[in-house]
Design a protein around this motif. Sequence first.
Motif, PDB file in Angstrom:
ATOM      1  N   VAL A  29      42.476  35.430  40.844  1.00 21.37           N
ATOM      2  CA  VAL A  29      41.861  37.066  40.758  1.00 21.37           C
ATOM      3  C   VAL A  29      42.949  36.963  41.570  1.00 21.37           C
ATOM      4  CG1 VAL A  29      40.731  37.899  42.085  1.00 21.37           C
ATOM      5  CG2 VAL A  29      39.394  37.016  41.295  1.00 21.37           C
ATOM      6  N   LEU A  30      44.133  36.011  42.463  1.00 22.54           N
ATOM      7  CA  LEU A  30      45.352  36.715  42.994  1.00 22.54           C
ATOM      8  C   LEU A  30      46.202  37.016  42.103  1.00 22.54           C
ATOM      9  CD1 LEU A  30      45.305  35.416  46.717  1.00 22.54           C
ATOM     10  CD2 LEU A  30      43.855  37.721  45.873  1.00 22.54           C
TER      11      LEU A  30
ATOM     12  N   ALA B  34      36.582  39.656  35.951  1.00 23.26           N
ATOM     13  CA  ALA B  34      37.232  39.475  34.829  1.00 23.26           C
ATOM     14  C   ALA B  34      37.256  38.118  34.865  1.00 23.26           C
ATOM     15  CB  ALA B  34      38.503  40.021  34.600  1.00 23.26           C
ATOM     16  N   VAL B  35      37.977  37.248  35.686  1.00 21.74           N
ATOM     17  CA  VAL B  35      38.228  36.021  36.375  1.00 21.74           C
ATOM     18  C   VAL B  35      36.445  34.699  35.981  1.00 21.74           C
ATOM     19  CG1 VAL B  35      38.546  34.095  37.444  1.00 21.74           C
ATOM     20  CG2 VAL B  35      40.203  36.267  37.775  1.00 21.74           C
ATOM     21  N   LEU B  36      35.780  35.336  36.259  1.00 20.70           N
ATOM     22  CA  LEU B  36      34.412  34.509  35.846  1.00 20.70           C
ATOM     23  C   LEU B  36      33.704  35.066  34.901  1.00 20.70           C
ATOM     24  CD1 LEU B  36      32.603  35.146  39.452  1.00 20.70           C
ATOM     25  CD2 LEU B  36      33.672  33.176  38.195  1.00 20.70           C
ATOM     26  N   GLN B  37      34.214  36.202  34.227  1.00 22.53           N
ATOM     27  CA  GLN B  37      33.424  36.438  32.880  1.00 22.53           C
ATOM     28  C   GLN B  37      32.405  36.029  32.800  1.00 22.53           C
ATOM     29  OE1 GLN B  37      35.989  33.363  30.299  1.00 22.53           O
ATOM     30  NE2 GLN B  37      37.926  34.657  29.762  1.00 22.53           N
ATOM     31  N   THR B  38      31.748  37.143  33.252  1.00 20.55           N
ATOM     32  CA  THR B  38      29.708  36.652  33.555  1.00 20.55           C
ATOM     33  C   THR B  38      29.404  38.298  32.711  1.00 20.55           C
ATOM     34  OG1 THR B  38      30.206  38.404  35.701  1.00 20.55           O
ATOM     35  CG2 THR B  38      30.300  35.677  35.744  1.00 20.55           C
TER      36      THR B  38
ATOM     37  N   GLU C  92      35.630  25.162  44.611  1.00 24.67           N
ATOM     38  CA  GLU C  92      35.519  25.668  43.061  1.00 24.67           C
ATOM     39  C   GLU C  92      35.892  27.370  43.283  1.00 24.67           C
ATOM     40  OE1 GLU C  92      31.711  24.794  42.210  1.00 24.67           O
ATOM     41  OE2 GLU C  92      32.610  22.708  41.420  1.00 24.67           O
ATOM     42  N   VAL C  93      35.475  28.060  45.032  1.00 23.26           N
ATOM     43  CA  VAL C  93      35.306  29.240  44.923  1.00 23.26           C
ATOM     44  C   VAL C  93      36.950  29.425  45.337  1.00 23.26           C
ATOM     45  CG1 VAL C  93      34.622  30.730  46.750  1.00 23.26           C
ATOM     46  CG2 VAL C  93      33.496  29.820  45.819  1.00 23.26           C
ATOM     47  N   LEU C  94      37.958  28.290  45.522  1.00 21.78           N
ATOM     48  CA  LEU C  94      39.030  29.210  46.084  1.00 21.78           C
ATOM     49  C   LEU C  94      39.965  28.699  45.277  1.00 21.78           C
ATOM     50  CD1 LEU C  94      41.187  29.124  48.378  1.00 21.78           C
ATOM     51  CD2 LEU C  94      41.439  25.794  48.058  1.00 21.78           C
TER      52      LEU C  94
END
Length: 499
Positions: free
Chosen positions: A419-420, A343-347, A411-413
Amino acid sequence: MDVVPKLLEWFHSSGGHLDQSSVGFSVFPDCGRGAVALKDIPEGHVLFRIPRGILLSTETSTLPGLIGLDRWRDAKMHMGWVGLILCMMWETAQGSTSKWSGYLDSLPKTFDTPMFWSDVELAELKGTSVVDKLGKADAEQDFTEKLLPLVQVSTPTNADAMNSARRQSRPDIFPSETIPIYYTLEIYHVMGSRILSRSFDVEKDESEEDTETDGAANTSLGSAMDVDLPQEETESVHDGDSQHADEDEEEEESSGVSMVPLADMLNARYGSENAKLFYEKEDLRMVSTKLIKSGEQIWNTYGDLPNAELLRRYGHVDMLPLPNGELGNPGDVVEITADLAVAVLQTDEAMTKERIDWWLEQGGDDVVVLESDLEIPLALVSLIRLLRLTSDEWEKTVAKDKVPKPKLDNEVLDVVRAVLERRLNEYPSTLNDDIQLLGDETLSLTKRLALVVRTGEKRILQNTLQKIKIQQLDAKKGDGNRKRKADEEVGRTSKTRRR
């Protein structure tokens, strides 16, 4: 009414042995009935012995044999817990003629577990994983499709089907007048909760594989008791998960799940274990694992479970001092589903499905666990990196047949942080709101239990987010310092050139 005297009378008459000079039973304010040391008990002392013959399981109950093992297996009663539930129902219906009447009469008839909460009460657990793991619908499906057809005469419309139903029904085993008394859905849930909170998983010795024996316990299944093998034994020890297993687990035979009298009387608390149940050839032995002072409670272990699991299985929570001075369960965790990262990445949906399927095939999970150490789960980092791969990178990754390494860059962080934050927003209230509510002494038991679970999980999320923010600030400061040093170096170089 105190059921302990009758239970002990039954236990001793059935061949059990309790060291009554060392062990007594009492009611404790915070955890109900439990065992207490009547004098100083040294490490390695045998508190009580349980004969294998009084374990209650589908192996020891005569019901499967009366029904017929072929019919039993055709009804899939050997899968999951429905068979043991039916055995316990039937043994209860036999009254004093049952071998286990003295034991069954001692078991709890009501539970504070969420399985018995109202919809309003369950709403207090929104955001936690408890409700999704109850398996109430699956349990009721098993009751309707597996158990009822064995115990009641159906009313088909055509003659052939009626004759078939009569042939399969066994009023000699399940008299019609007993069905609305002993074989109801409500009692089914009570029996299932007894198994969930008190049962053990019994594995046979290699020497028993080809013979029908009573079996012996060597591990706990969602039980208050944990079991160890003698050193010469090599069988594994593992905990069970839920009252109603998932589809894969349901396919497994579960004839080893047993009720173990007296062992299930001991309470448990995080990090407090001072006794353990050991497997022997002829019996099970509860043995002290350290010195237990007179007057102290005798604790076994649940496996140091988080409060969400303690509540789901046993209907209570642990409240112990935490390093930061607050009260809670040191074993609390937060479950984070892969859906949140998606959901965060909207892939792209098709791309996401392909990659998640591959991730699962590689042994990855669709749920990762954030623990109280506030360390970002490596699996979450790998999953995020997998979902962020370009098409070319994805093809190379599949060719290598290895998931991305859990490298945590800025970027991953950022994604982890989002997400959190999204996970934290799944709760209907804030941490501060819940802490204030906990101070209300008029709260109902169910609401207080739900609040304790929620606050424990929210603390982990908020503290982890705070840790991430500090890491990101430090990283920015580091970048700024490096840039300033680089600028100073460029300045010095320019001055040198001018000279």
